[in-house]
Design a protein around this motif. Structure first.
Motif, PDB file in Angstrom:
ATOM      1  N   GLN A  64       0.508  -1.182  -0.129  1.00 18.82           N
ATOM      2  CA  GLN A  64       0.024   0.239  -0.139  1.00 18.82           C
ATOM      3  C   GLN A  64       0.705   1.419   0.565  1.00 18.82           C
ATOM      4  O   GLN A  64       0.277   2.208  -1.034  1.00 18.82           O
ATOM      5  N   SER A 101      -6.341  -7.243   0.679  1.00 17.17           N
ATOM      6  CA  SER A 101      -5.657  -7.839  -0.868  1.00 17.17           C
ATOM      7  C   SER A 101      -5.281  -7.587  -2.214  1.00 17.17           C
ATOM      8  O   SER A 101      -4.505  -7.633  -2.920  1.00 17.17           O
ATOM      9  N   ASP A 102      -5.933  -6.162  -2.596  1.00 22.09           N
ATOM     10  CA  ASP A 102      -6.009  -5.612  -4.161  1.00 22.09           C
ATOM     11  C   ASP A 102      -4.295  -4.326  -3.728  1.00 22.09           C
ATOM     12  O   ASP A 102      -4.827  -4.020  -2.251  1.00 22.09           O
TER      13      ASP A 102
END
Lengths: 146, 371
Positions: A64, A101-102
């Motif tokens: 992230q 998860s993305d």
């Protein structure tokens, strides 16, 4: 030294915690201490609440944010130490939950997470308010909206 | 220039700071500065968004959320404040420091907005600790003002690193249109004005009253204000047998304070706590009333011992009785002190000086952000 596999849970018997827009406010209900976690700190708190261990948090941070795993691990361990010192989290034997998860289209700028402490909140709240017993305006200003 | 003025409570609440803030904003708006007020809800049922005197008011339940330890509500308020700062884009946030709503200001800090903190209360020693809200906020602010030398000294002793970005701006207050009248001595009239809370020490004045009544049997004491100590004070007056000499008149409309002061021979401020400034002393001086006050906080700076009033040690009914006796027994001395007090109220504590000091600070802070 804490294991990378150790999971944690908020000390919910003593701590009220909420996350909004990635920012967390934590209040120790026993001693009245207030804390805040912003940016990466709020993100890490959300993962801790979900039962993530150090490895999982570091992996999520690297996905992230613009940070290398070594730096992220050092910072996560420091933050967890701070949270444990303040009795805001405890070790947990529970299984971890779902992790984000993305991968984002673009990683966000990284800031070292830090736990902000406000140890004087109770003392400030105990200050006498200016007009504590006033429940109705003793007079009205003519142009004030109702 | 746009200023987001943050204060614990605002009109229609009427403590000294609240009334001062309203006058202050009106004055600087006339000089072209745009104001928005962020304030707490207090106990009154008032709208979240309002407008008074043409100034937008934004009210939040700061203390309710913090006091209830409601983390969710705290975050929702934090988001509303952040959105407001983003929408209004002020050049300066002027925070009047008297309550923990500072948390929401600190939590929504915006780098390009200057932060000015005006200290309106005696600082606790915990300010030295960087793990405190006050400690963090004061160190992070671009400038700090204290409203008395005593409070500025406290700040610099407790947090020496604030010395380079702090200064003294004595409070001022607009001169009332009502002129001061002659001091009444027949009968003599004592006046206490303020919140009826233990810290104000009005119980000490009541304790001094039997001694004073023995010397001045027609003496009267008016206590103006209200608060949680009112019942205890009324009981105390009755138990001391002085109830007939005391008038509890409740809250007084700010516009009516000069007229009330005109009824007094002298004003007594028997505070126990470190009054940051003591606005009532300045209002009394404006009406040429001598003041008997305790040696706490900034009071000895506003009341000059032996010149514009008398300063006594706190917690001493006998010292209060002695000082009041001295002034009532020597009317000429009391009148002279009142006149000197009035003169100083217009020079050292003048309104224009006060407004200009903040206008200069605003300009300097806004320019610093542009560099």
């Amino acid at each position: 030294m804490m294991s990378s596999e150790t999971r944690f849970i908020p000390n919910t018997s003593e701590v009220a915690a909420e996350v909004l827009d990635g920012e967390a406010v934590l209040i120790n209900l026993t001693n009245g201490m207030y804390y805040s976690l912003v940016g990466t700190g709020g993100f890490i708190w959300s993962l801790l609440e979900g039962g993530a261990n150090v490895n999982e948090i570091v992996s999520a941070l690297v996905v992230q944010y613009e940070v290398k795993a070594e730096q992220a691990e050092k910072d996560v361990r420091q933050l967890i130490d701070d949270l444990k010192t303040e009795a805001l989290i405890t070790d947990s034997n529970q299984e971890g939950g779902a992790l984000p998860s993305d991968a984002p289209a673009q990683r966000q700028p990284y800031e070292v997470p830090s736990l902000k402490v406000y140890s004087d909140m109770q003392a400030l709240l105990a200050l006498d308010p200016p007009m504590p017993d006033l429940t109705d305006a003793p007079w009205k200003q003519p142009n004030a909206k109702a | 220039m746009k200023v987001l003025f943050w204060t614990q409570q605002y009109w229609p609440y009427i403590g000294g700071v609240e009334v001062l803030s309203r006058h202050f904003i009106a004055e600087l708006r006339a000089k072209g500065i745009e104001f928005f007020v962020v304030t707490g809800h207090g106990n009154l049922d008032l709208p979240d968004e309002d407008e008074m005197d043409g100034v937008p008011i934004y009210r939040f339940r700061f203390l309710q959320a913090l006091g209830a330890r409601d983390a969710g509500e705290i975050l929702r308020i934090r988001r509303r404040v952040a959105d407001l700062k983003q929408r209004l884009q002020p050049d300066i946030v002027h925070f009047n420091l008297s309550d923990p709503s500072l948390f929401f200001h600190l939590q929504t800090d915006v780098p390009h907005i200057s932060s000015l903190v005006s200290i309106q209360l005696a600082l606790p020693p915990t300010v030295a600790d960087e793990r405190t809200l006050l400690g963090q906020a004061l160190r992070k602010s671009d400038w700090i003002t204290a409203n008395s030398g005593a409070i500025l000294d406290d700040l610099r002793k407790i947090a020496p690193d604030t010395a380079a970005h702090s200064s003294l701006v004595y409070n001022g207050y607009p001169l009332p249109t009502t002129p001061g009248t002659a001091l009444p001595f027949n009968p003599p009239q004592l006046m206490c004005i303020g919140r009826l809370v233990e810290e104000k020490g009005f119980d000490l004045m009541l304790s001094a009253l039997p001694t004073l009544l023995a010397r001045f049997p027609t003496l009267r004491l008016t206590i103006a204000g209200d608060g949680k100590a009112r019942f205890a004070l009324e009981m105390q007056a009755a138990e001391l047998g002085v109830g007939d000499a005391v008038d509890f008149v409740g809250w007084v409309n700010p516009e009516g304070v000069p007229e009330l002061l005109n009824q007094s021979t002298l004003v007594v401020m028997p505070s126990r706590w470190r009054e940051a400034f003591g606005l009532v002393a300045l209002q009394a001086a404006q009406m040429a009333r001598p003041v008997v006050a305790t040696r706490v906080g900034g009071l000895p700076e506003v009341v000059r011992h032996g010149k514009s009033g008398l300063i006594v040690e706190p917690e001493s009914p006998s010292a209060l009785a002695e000082a009041v006796t001295q002034l009532l027994a020597r009317p000429d001395e009391a009148r002279e002190m009142g006149q000197r007090a009035r003169h100083w109220s217009q020079t050292q504590f003048g309104w224009e000086r006060y407004v200009n000091a903040y206008q200069c600070l605003y300009t300097r802070l806004a320019q610093a952000q542009e560099l």
